[in-house]
Design a protein around this motif. Structure first.
Motif, PDB file in Angstrom:
ATOM      1  N   VAL A  44      48.860  40.720  52.282  1.00  0.00           N
ATOM      2  CA  VAL A  44      50.301  40.517  52.771  1.00  0.00           C
ATOM      3  C   VAL A  44      51.158  40.119  51.244  1.00  0.00           C
ATOM      4  CG1 VAL A  44      51.958  39.113  54.071  1.00  0.00           C
ATOM      5  CG2 VAL A  44      49.590  39.883  55.062  1.00  0.00           C
ATOM      6  N   LEU A  45      50.333  39.308  50.527  1.00  0.00           N
ATOM      7  CA  LEU A  45      51.144  38.832  49.118  1.00  0.00           C
ATOM      8  C   LEU A  45      50.705  39.822  48.006  1.00  0.00           C
ATOM      9  CD1 LEU A  45      49.221  35.135  49.206  1.00  0.00           C
ATOM     10  CD2 LEU A  45      51.428  35.837  50.174  1.00  0.00           C
ATOM     11  N   LEU A  46      50.349  40.784  48.118  1.00  0.00           N
ATOM     12  CA  LEU A  46      50.263  41.774  47.028  1.00  0.00           C
ATOM     13  C   LEU A  46      51.639  42.150  46.634  1.00  0.00           C
ATOM     14  CD1 LEU A  46      46.836  43.646  47.400  1.00  0.00           C
ATOM     15  CD2 LEU A  46      47.481  42.050  45.729  1.00  0.00           C
ATOM     16  N   PRO A  47      52.375  42.927  47.646  1.00  0.00           N
ATOM     17  CA  PRO A  47      53.570  43.346  47.312  1.00  0.00           C
ATOM     18  C   PRO A  47      54.412  42.271  46.681  1.00  0.00           C
ATOM     19  CG  PRO A  47      52.935  44.167  49.503  1.00  0.00           C
ATOM     20  CD  PRO A  47      51.982  43.034  49.038  1.00  0.00           C
ATOM     21  N   ILE A  48      54.398  41.026  47.030  1.00  0.00           N
ATOM     22  CA  ILE A  48      55.340  40.063  46.379  1.00  0.00           C
ATOM     23  C   ILE A  48      54.823  39.654  44.999  1.00  0.00           C
ATOM     24  CG2 ILE A  48      55.994  37.697  46.872  1.00  0.00           C
ATOM     25  CD1 ILE A  48      55.462  38.005  49.748  1.00  0.00           C
ATOM     26  N   TRP A  49      53.618  39.696  44.942  1.00  0.00           N
ATOM     27  CA  TRP A  49      53.024  39.392  43.510  1.00  0.00           C
ATOM     28  C   TRP A  49      53.561  40.664  42.663  1.00  0.00           C
ATOM     29  CZ3 TRP A  49      47.687  37.757  45.463  1.00  0.00           C
ATOM     30  CH2 TRP A  49      47.674  36.498  45.730  1.00  0.00           C
ATOM     31  N   TYR A  57      49.783  49.198  39.734  1.00  0.00           N
ATOM     32  CA  TYR A  57      48.953  49.432  41.032  1.00  0.00           C
ATOM     33  C   TYR A  57      47.633  49.043  40.555  1.00  0.00           C
ATOM     34  CZ  TYR A  57      52.785  51.466  43.858  1.00  0.00           C
ATOM     35  OH  TYR A  57      53.906  51.402  44.326  1.00  0.00           O
ATOM     36  N   ALA A  58      47.178  49.375  39.325  1.00  0.00           N
ATOM     37  CA  ALA A  58      46.185  49.208  38.778  1.00  0.00           C
ATOM     38  C   ALA A  58      45.567  47.787  38.556  1.00  0.00           C
ATOM     39  CB  ALA A  58      45.626  49.858  37.459  1.00  0.00           C
ATOM     40  N   MET A  59      46.611  46.761  38.394  1.00  0.00           N
ATOM     41  CA  MET A  59      46.646  45.231  38.175  1.00  0.00           C
ATOM     42  C   MET A  59      46.453  44.746  39.476  1.00  0.00           C
ATOM     43  SD  MET A  59      46.224  42.676  36.396  1.00  0.00           S
ATOM     44  CE  MET A  59      46.384  43.121  34.667  1.00  0.00           C
ATOM     45  N   VAL A  60      47.407  45.372  40.421  1.00  0.00           N
ATOM     46  CA  VAL A  60      47.327  44.886  41.937  1.00  0.00           C
ATOM     47  C   VAL A  60      45.749  45.212  42.613  1.00  0.00           C
ATOM     48  CG1 VAL A  60      47.861  45.482  44.360  1.00  0.00           C
ATOM     49  CG2 VAL A  60      49.704  45.374  42.680  1.00  0.00           C
ATOM     50  N   GLY A  61      45.261  46.252  42.061  1.00  0.00           N
ATOM     51  CA  GLY A  61      43.906  46.543  42.467  1.00  0.00           C
ATOM     52  C   GLY A  61      42.937  45.479  41.852  1.00  0.00           C
ATOM     53  N   LEU A  62      43.168  45.154  40.785  1.00  0.00           N
ATOM     54  CA  LEU A  62      42.288  44.153  39.907  1.00  0.00           C
ATOM     55  C   LEU A  62      42.585  42.708  40.462  1.00  0.00           C
ATOM     56  CD1 LEU A  62      40.487  43.363  37.667  1.00  0.00           C
ATOM     57  CD2 LEU A  62      42.555  42.899  36.290  1.00  0.00           C
ATOM     58  N   GLY A 358      33.741  47.165  48.178  1.00  0.00           N
ATOM     59  CA  GLY A 358      35.261  46.939  48.467  1.00  0.00           C
ATOM     60  C   GLY A 358      36.029  46.357  47.425  1.00  0.00           C
ATOM     61  N   ALA A 359      35.350  45.650  46.317  1.00  0.00           N
ATOM     62  CA  ALA A 359      36.067  45.344  45.257  1.00  0.00           C
ATOM     63  C   ALA A 359      36.249  46.192  44.083  1.00  0.00           C
ATOM     64  CB  ALA A 359      35.228  44.140  44.551  1.00  0.00           C
ATOM     65  N   LEU A 360      35.378  47.219  44.030  1.00  0.00           N
ATOM     66  CA  LEU A 360      35.580  48.319  42.963  1.00  0.00           C
ATOM     67  C   LEU A 360      36.729  49.308  43.565  1.00  0.00           C
ATOM     68  CD1 LEU A 360      34.585  49.410  40.324  1.00  0.00           C
ATOM     69  CD2 LEU A 360      33.034  50.743  41.760  1.00  0.00           C
ATOM     70  N   ALA A 361      36.627  49.558  44.706  1.00  0.00           N
ATOM     71  CA  ALA A 361      37.413  50.600  45.184  1.00  0.00           C
ATOM     72  C   ALA A 361      38.878  50.382  44.941  1.00  0.00           C
ATOM     73  CB  ALA A 361      37.278  50.723  46.851  1.00  0.00           C
ATOM     74  N   PRO A 362      39.548  49.199  45.385  1.00  0.00           N
ATOM     75  CA  PRO A 362      41.141  48.807  45.035  1.00  0.00           C
ATOM     76  C   PRO A 362      41.362  49.028  43.344  1.00  0.00           C
ATOM     77  CG  PRO A 362      40.108  47.019  46.343  1.00  0.00           C
ATOM     78  CD  PRO A 362      38.923  47.775  45.816  1.00  0.00           C
ATOM     79  N   VAL A 363      40.525  48.761  42.524  1.00  0.00           N
ATOM     80  CA  VAL A 363      40.766  49.049  41.050  1.00  0.00           C
ATOM     81  C   VAL A 363      40.584  50.653  40.806  1.00  0.00           C
ATOM     82  CG1 VAL A 363      39.932  48.578  38.737  1.00  0.00           C
ATOM     83  CG2 VAL A 363      39.578  46.854  40.457  1.00  0.00           C
ATOM     84  N   VAL A 364      39.557  51.180  41.266  1.00  0.00           N
ATOM     85  CA  VAL A 364      39.537  52.713  41.069  1.00  0.00           C
ATOM     86  C   VAL A 364      40.733  53.517  41.545  1.00  0.00           C
ATOM     87  CG1 VAL A 364      38.095  54.870  41.462  1.00  0.00           C
ATOM     88  CG2 VAL A 364      37.268  52.816  40.716  1.00  0.00           C
TER      89      VAL A 364
END
Length: 388
Positions: A44-49, A57-62, A358-364
């Motif tokens: 929920v907070l990612l779009p705000i950040w 988006y890569a930093m969002v994934g990070l 699950g941690a690696l997938a958002p970054v990739v």
């Protein structure tokens, strides 16, 4: 042979009584609900950040991956430290640290402080899955362990449903910093509740019961490895989709409150998916159930890209059912494949792989989203499932 059977049967005095079993289950379910809620409120907070800090988006994934990566990477260490310092202390301390991390995040004025807070939160969260799962397994060792684990998994999805949904609505009237502070206070309150709930002699009782057993087998390392591979791929697709879903909803016209409601709909479906697929797996077998849920997940993710907002919102509970159903079947098999004296380690190993994926997938996939766009990155997720 008779001597072996006698040695393998613990005395009645070594078994936890009904009250201790009930308190252990309530404590584990409470920990799972709070930790999963604290973990998934990040979506929920990612779009705000992203808007506030002007990040890719890569930093969002990070950011998302930093929390999950710490949670995955320190689970084996948490299971080892629990043998030295006690499961109770580690679980309570980890919950308190996760709450403290959100208090720090609520004061973050820059991206670096926010990243440090998420790393601390993931470190605290690393204690929950292996220790709470084995707490449930040990308390119900001599009857009802699969049913108890199903309730434990269901509780996690209740936390995923309630906390992100409430925060999404709360963000309409207060800032994200205030919301993060309230989440942190919830984590600290949960730690205090666990200190009161967990039976004081749970670790000692578990040790006595394990000592009374004669190890009849070392489990199935090959089976556990295959199970872990399936769980890792399933988790990677699930976490990748959850990271992109708020942005997919935003592109279709959803606001902050709408994103929170959408995540709640998804997690409600996921909660019932864990219960339904647990029963389905018992009737038709693990492999058939996993094939059905993975195929349904792939098709529904594709539909999510093309459907309008109203259609997507209506479809989300069904997608949640398929998306989370696989994990329920896989979790229940871990105790069967692990040796009786290595359950903490087996759960930690399994969760390390699944949460690590699950941690690696958002970054990739976040990097792919920057290059090709969110719809293309999202459609890559079901392709990963279908190719398996």
């Amino acid at each position: 042979m008779n001597e072996l059977n006698i040695a393998a049967t613990p005395r009645a005095s070594d078994l936890p009584d009904a009250g201790a079993r009930r308190r252990s289950l309530i404590a584990a379910c409470s920990a799972h609900a709070v930790h999963d809620g604290l973990t998934d409120v990040i979506y929920v907070l990612l779009p705000i950040w992203q808007s506030q800090f002007s990040i890719s988006y890569a930093m969002v994934g990070l950011l998302r991956g930093s929390y999950s990566g710490m949670m995955a990477g320190f689970q084996l260490l948490a299971s080892r430290l629990a043998r030295r310092w006690g499961r109770e202390r580690m679980l309570i301390g980890g919950t308190a640290l996760a709450g403290l991390a959100y208090l720090i995040a609520g004061q973050a004025g820059g991206l670096s402080v926010l990243l440090v807070a998420l790393l601390l939160g993931g470190l605290g969260a690393s204690t929950q899955h292996p220790l709470a799962s084995s707490l449930v397994t040990d308390a119900h060792e001599h009857g009802g362990v699969k049913e108890a684990l199903a309730q434990y998994n269901f509780a996690g999805d209740i936390g995923k449903t309630l906390i992100p949904g409430l925060v999404g609505l709360l963000l309409v009237v207060v800032s994200w910093e205030t919301s993060a502070t309230l989440i942190g206070l919830l984590g600290l309150a949960a730690a205090a509740m666990l200190w009161w709930l967990i039976p004081a002699r749970s670790d000692a009782t578990s040790a006595k019961t394990k000592k009374a057993r004669t190890v009849s087998g070392a489990g199935s390392p090959g089976g556990l490895l295959a199970l872990q591979f399936t769980g890792t791929l399933d988790s990677a697709v699930r976490m990748g989709f959850l990271t992109f879903l708020p942005f997919l909803l935003k592109s279709k016209g959803a606001g902050t409150a709408g994103i929170g409601v959408a995540l709640s709909l998804l997690f409600v479906g996921g909660a019932f998916g864990k219960l339904l697929c647990g029963y389905l797996g018992a009737r038709i077998g693990m492999m058939k159930t996993v094939w059905l849920t993975e195929s349904a997940t792939a098709l529904l993710i594709l539909a999510a890209v093309w459907l309008p907002l109203s259609g997507l919102m209506l479809m989300l509970p069904l997608l949640g059912l398929a998306l989370n159903g696989t994990s329920s079947v896989l979790y229940g098999v871990v105790p069967e494949l692990a040796g009786p004296d290595r359950r903490d380690h087996a759960f930690a190993l399994f969760y390390t792989g699944t949460i690590g994926g699950g941690a690696l997938a958002p970054v990739v996939f976040g990097y792919l989203g920057d290059v090709a766009g969110i719809p293309v990155a999202t459609m890559t997720l079901p392709a990963s499932l279908l190719r398996r």
